[in-house]
Design a protein around this motif. Structure first.
Motif, mmCIF file in Angstrom:
data_model
loop_
_atom_site.group_PDB
_atom_site.id
_atom_site.type_symbol
_atom_site.label_atom_id
_atom_site.label_comp_id
_atom_site.label_asym_id
_atom_site.label_seq_id
_atom_site.Cartn_x
_atom_site.Cartn_y
_atom_site.Cartn_z
ATOM 1 N N THR A 120 17.886 9.463 -21.290
ATOM 2 C CA THR A 120 18.086 8.922 -20.000
ATOM 3 C C THR A 120 18.762 9.818 -18.903
ATOM 4 O OG1 THR A 120 20.055 7.916 -20.820
ATOM 5 C CG2 THR A 120 18.345 6.383 -20.265
ATOM 6 N N GLY A 132 23.925 11.899 -18.047
ATOM 7 C CA GLY A 132 23.647 11.054 -16.889
ATOM 8 C C GLY A 132 24.425 9.755 -16.983
ATOM 9 N N SER A 133 23.596 8.632 -16.316
ATOM 10 C CA SER A 133 24.323 7.348 -16.235
ATOM 11 C C SER A 133 24.929 6.969 -17.525
ATOM 12 C CB SER A 133 23.246 6.241 -15.572
ATOM 13 O OG SER A 133 21.988 6.439 -16.438
ATOM 14 N N HIS A 167 15.812 2.061 -15.983
ATOM 15 C CA HIS A 167 14.745 2.968 -15.606
ATOM 16 C C HIS A 167 13.344 2.312 -15.734
ATOM 17 C CE1 HIS A 167 16.317 6.942 -14.539
ATOM 18 N NE2 HIS A 167 17.161 6.779 -15.412
ATOM 19 N N MET A 223 20.738 2.070 -19.685
ATOM 20 C CA MET A 223 20.433 2.789 -18.640
ATOM 21 C C MET A 223 18.591 3.089 -18.795
ATOM 22 S SD MET A 223 22.766 2.949 -16.895
ATOM 23 C CE MET A 223 24.600 2.598 -17.121
ATOM 24 N N ASP A 273 17.329 10.663 -15.224
ATOM 25 C CA ASP A 273 18.402 10.555 -13.977
ATOM 26 C C ASP A 273 18.338 11.983 -13.372
ATOM 27 O OD1 ASP A 273 19.678 7.974 -14.219
ATOM 28 O OD2 ASP A 273 20.891 8.734 -16.046
ATOM 29 N N HIS A 301 28.862 3.961 -11.345
ATOM 30 C CA HIS A 301 28.466 4.914 -10.416
ATOM 31 C C HIS A 301 29.704 5.647 -9.772
ATOM 32 C CE1 HIS A 301 29.585 1.268 -8.291
ATOM 33 N NE2 HIS A 301 29.643 2.035 -7.114
ATOM 34 N N THR A 361 22.204 9.293 -9.977
ATOM 35 C CA THR A 361 21.731 8.631 -11.277
ATOM 36 C C THR A 361 20.765 7.254 -10.776
ATOM 37 O OG1 THR A 361 23.284 7.204 -11.918
ATOM 38 C CG2 THR A 361 23.445 9.391 -12.477
ATOM 39 N N ILE A 362 20.220 6.622 -12.019
ATOM 40 C CA ILE A 362 19.455 5.316 -11.373
ATOM 41 C C ILE A 362 20.456 4.225 -11.178
ATOM 42 C CG2 ILE A 362 20.015 4.579 -14.095
ATOM 43 C CD1 ILE A 362 16.720 4.123 -11.751
#
Ligand SMILES: NC(=O)c1ccc[n+]([C@@H]2O[C@H](COP(=O)([O-])OP(=O)(O)OC[C@H]3O[C@@H](n4cnc5c(N)ncnc54)[C@H](O)[C@@H]3O)[C@@H](O)[C@H]2O)c1
Ligand SMILES: O=P(O)(O)OC[C@@H](O)CO
Ligand SMILES: [Zn+2]
Length: 353
Positions: A180, A251-252, A285, A281, A184, A323, A331-332
Motif C-alpha cells: 500500500t 504510506g497510509s 485502494h 488501506m 499511495d 491522515h 495517501t489514499i
C-alpha cells in the motif's frame, strides 16, 4: 517543499552479513571498516544477555575498549545520555545490539556524534534495522528522524530464530506494508507531482510480493525463515535509501500504525499494526485486501483487532485520525475518512467484528 526533491544522497550499508554465528564476525567487520579501538554498545535489558555481552567479548578479544550501555527507551533523553557517554569515552564507533529501540538510539546518537554505527538486530521485527531513519520519542511524540545508515548490518540468524516468533511475524507485516505504501506513493505522484522513483518503488513492491509468495515458508525457529525475512528487510531498507525517504515502505498503513501508537493505551508491535493497516488501506485502494490478509494469516501475524490486543474503538479512532499524522505525505486517506466509512472498512475486512 517536496519531501523528496532535496534528497540525492543514497546512503547504504557497506557490509551486510546474514547467517549463522555472525556475532562471531563482528571484530572482522570492524577491521574491514577500519573502525578504531573504542566501542560503545547500546543494548536492551533482555538483549544484553542474548547478544550484547557476546559482541563485547568478541571486540575485547581483539584489544578493543568496550563499554555497554543498557537503554530502556527510544527517547531523545536516552540519545543524549548515549552521546554524553560517547564523548566521555571518546568512542570511535557505536553498535546497536538488540531490538528496534536500542538500534534507533544508537543510530541517532552515532549520527549526531559523527561516528560510524553498526546495526546488530536480535529480532527481525521491522526494516529500521537497515534504514537511515530513527524513531525517537520526544515530549510524548514519536518522530522519524533522518540519521546515517548503518555502516554494517550483522544479522545472526541463529540468535534471531530463537527470538519470540511474534517479532519475526511483525517483520513480515512491515514488509507487506510496502504494497500500500507504493500505491499511495503512485497516487501522490499522479495527484501532486511528488517525485517518484521507479527503481525504489519496483524494489519495494517486488520485496513485498516475494514475501507474500513465500508466506508458507515463514515458520518459528527456522533459520531459513529468518534469512527470507532479513533479506526482505534489507531490500526494503535499500528501496528507502534509493528514494531518499521512507515513501516506498511507509504510506497510509504506517500512518494508521503511528495513529494507534498515539491513541491506544497498549499499542502492539510496529510491524503487526502496519500489517493490519495494509489490509485496511488495500481495501480503500480497491485492491486485493484478501490476499494481504491471507498472507498475514498463513505467517501467523495478527489480522484482527482482537489478535492485536487493541479494542475496536481505538482502531476506528485511529482510522479517522490517520491522515493527520503526516499531512505533507499524500495517501489514499486524502483529507480523512468519516467515522461511518471507517466502520465499513474495518467491518468488511473483518478487522473488527
Ligand atoms: N528506524 C526505523 O526506520 C524504524 C522502523 C520501524 C520501527 N521503528 C521503531 O522501532 C521500535 C519497535 O521495534 P521492535 O518492533 O523491535 O520493538 P521493541 O524495540 O519494543 O522490542 C520488542 C521486544 O522484543 C524483545 N526482543 C528483541 N530481541 C529479542 C530476542 N532475541 N529474544 C527475546 N526478546 C527479544 C525486546 O527485549 C523487547 O522487549 C519502535 O520504537 C518503532 O518506532 C523504527
Ligand atoms: O517513516 P516511517 O513512517 O517511520 O517508516 C519507516 C519504516 O517503518 C518503514 O517501514
Ligand atoms: Zn515500518
Amino acid at each position: 517543499m517536496n519531501e523528496l526533491k532535496s534528497n540525492k544522497w543514497m546512503q547504504l550499508p557497506r557490509d551486510v552479513l546474514v547467517g549463522s554465528d555472525m556475532l562471531g564476525k563482528v571484530a572482522d567487520v570492524c577491521s574491514d571498516l577500519q573502525l578504531g579501538r573504542n566501542a560503545l554498545i547500546v543494548t536492551g535489558q533482555k538483549t544484553r544477555g542474548i547478544a550484547g555481552i557476546k559482541v563485547a567479548e568478541e571486540l575485547e578479544e581483539t584489544g578493543r575498549i568496550v563499554q555497554i550501555h543498557v537503554s530502556s527507551s527510544a527517547s531523545m533523553e536516552e540519545v543524549e545520555n548515549v552521546m554524553e557517554i560517547a564523548r566521555e569515552m571518546d568512542t570511535d564507533f557505536l553498535l546497536g545490539v538488540g531490538s528496534g529501540k536500542s538500534i534507533d538510539v544508537a543510530k541517532l546518537a552515532a549520527t549526531r556524534h559523527n561516528v560510524p554505527f553498526l546495526s546488530i538486530p536480535t529480532a527481525a521485527s521491522h526494516d529500521g534495522i537497515v534504514s537511515s531513519r530513527a524513531s525517537i520519542t520526544h515530549n510524548g511524540e514519536t518522530t522519524s528522524i533522518q540519521a546515517s545508515a548503518p555502516m554494517a548490518v550483522i544479522a545472526d540468524t541463529e540468535v534471531i530464530a530463537k527470538a519470540p516468533f511474534r517479532l519475526l511475524a511483525a517483520g513480515c507485516g512491515d514488509i507487506i506494508s510496502n504494497c500500500t505504501a507504493v500505491l499511495d506513493w503512485q497516487l501522490a505522484h499522479r495527484l501532486q507531482n511528488v517525485t517518484f522513483s521507479e527503481y525504489a518503488a519496483a524494489l519495494a513492491s517486488m520485496t513485498a510480493n516475494i514475501l507474500i509468495e513465500s508466506a508458507d515458508s515463514i515458520k518459528p525457529e527456522l533459520e531459513s525463515s529468518v534469512r527470507i525475512v532479513v533479506k526482505a528487510l534489507v531490500s526494503s531498507g535499500v528501496a528507502m535509501s534509493i528514494a531518499g525517504s521512507s515513501r516506498p515502505a511507509s504510506g497510509s498503513e504506517h500512518m494508521f500504525s503511528h495513529a494507534l501508537n498515539r491513541i491506544a493505551p497498549n499499542p502492539a508491535l510496529h510491524g503487526e499494526q502496519c500489517g493490519i493497516g495494509t489490509i485496511l488501506m488495500m481495501y480503500l485502494h480497491g485492491g486485493d485486501w484478501k490476499e494481504i490478509r491471507d498472507a498475514l494469516r498463513i505467517i501467523g501475524a495478527p489480522t484482527t483487532a482482537h489478535e492485536l490486543g487493541i479494542e475496536d474503538k481505538y482502531i476506528l479512532q485511529a482510522l479517522v485520525e490517520s491522515h493527520k499524522i503526516r499531512p505533507e505525505r499524500y495517501t489514499i486517506l486524502g483529507t480523512g475518512i468519516t467515522p461511518d466509512a471507517a466502520e465499513v472498512v474495518a467491518r468488511t475486512t473483518g478487522v473488527i467484528s
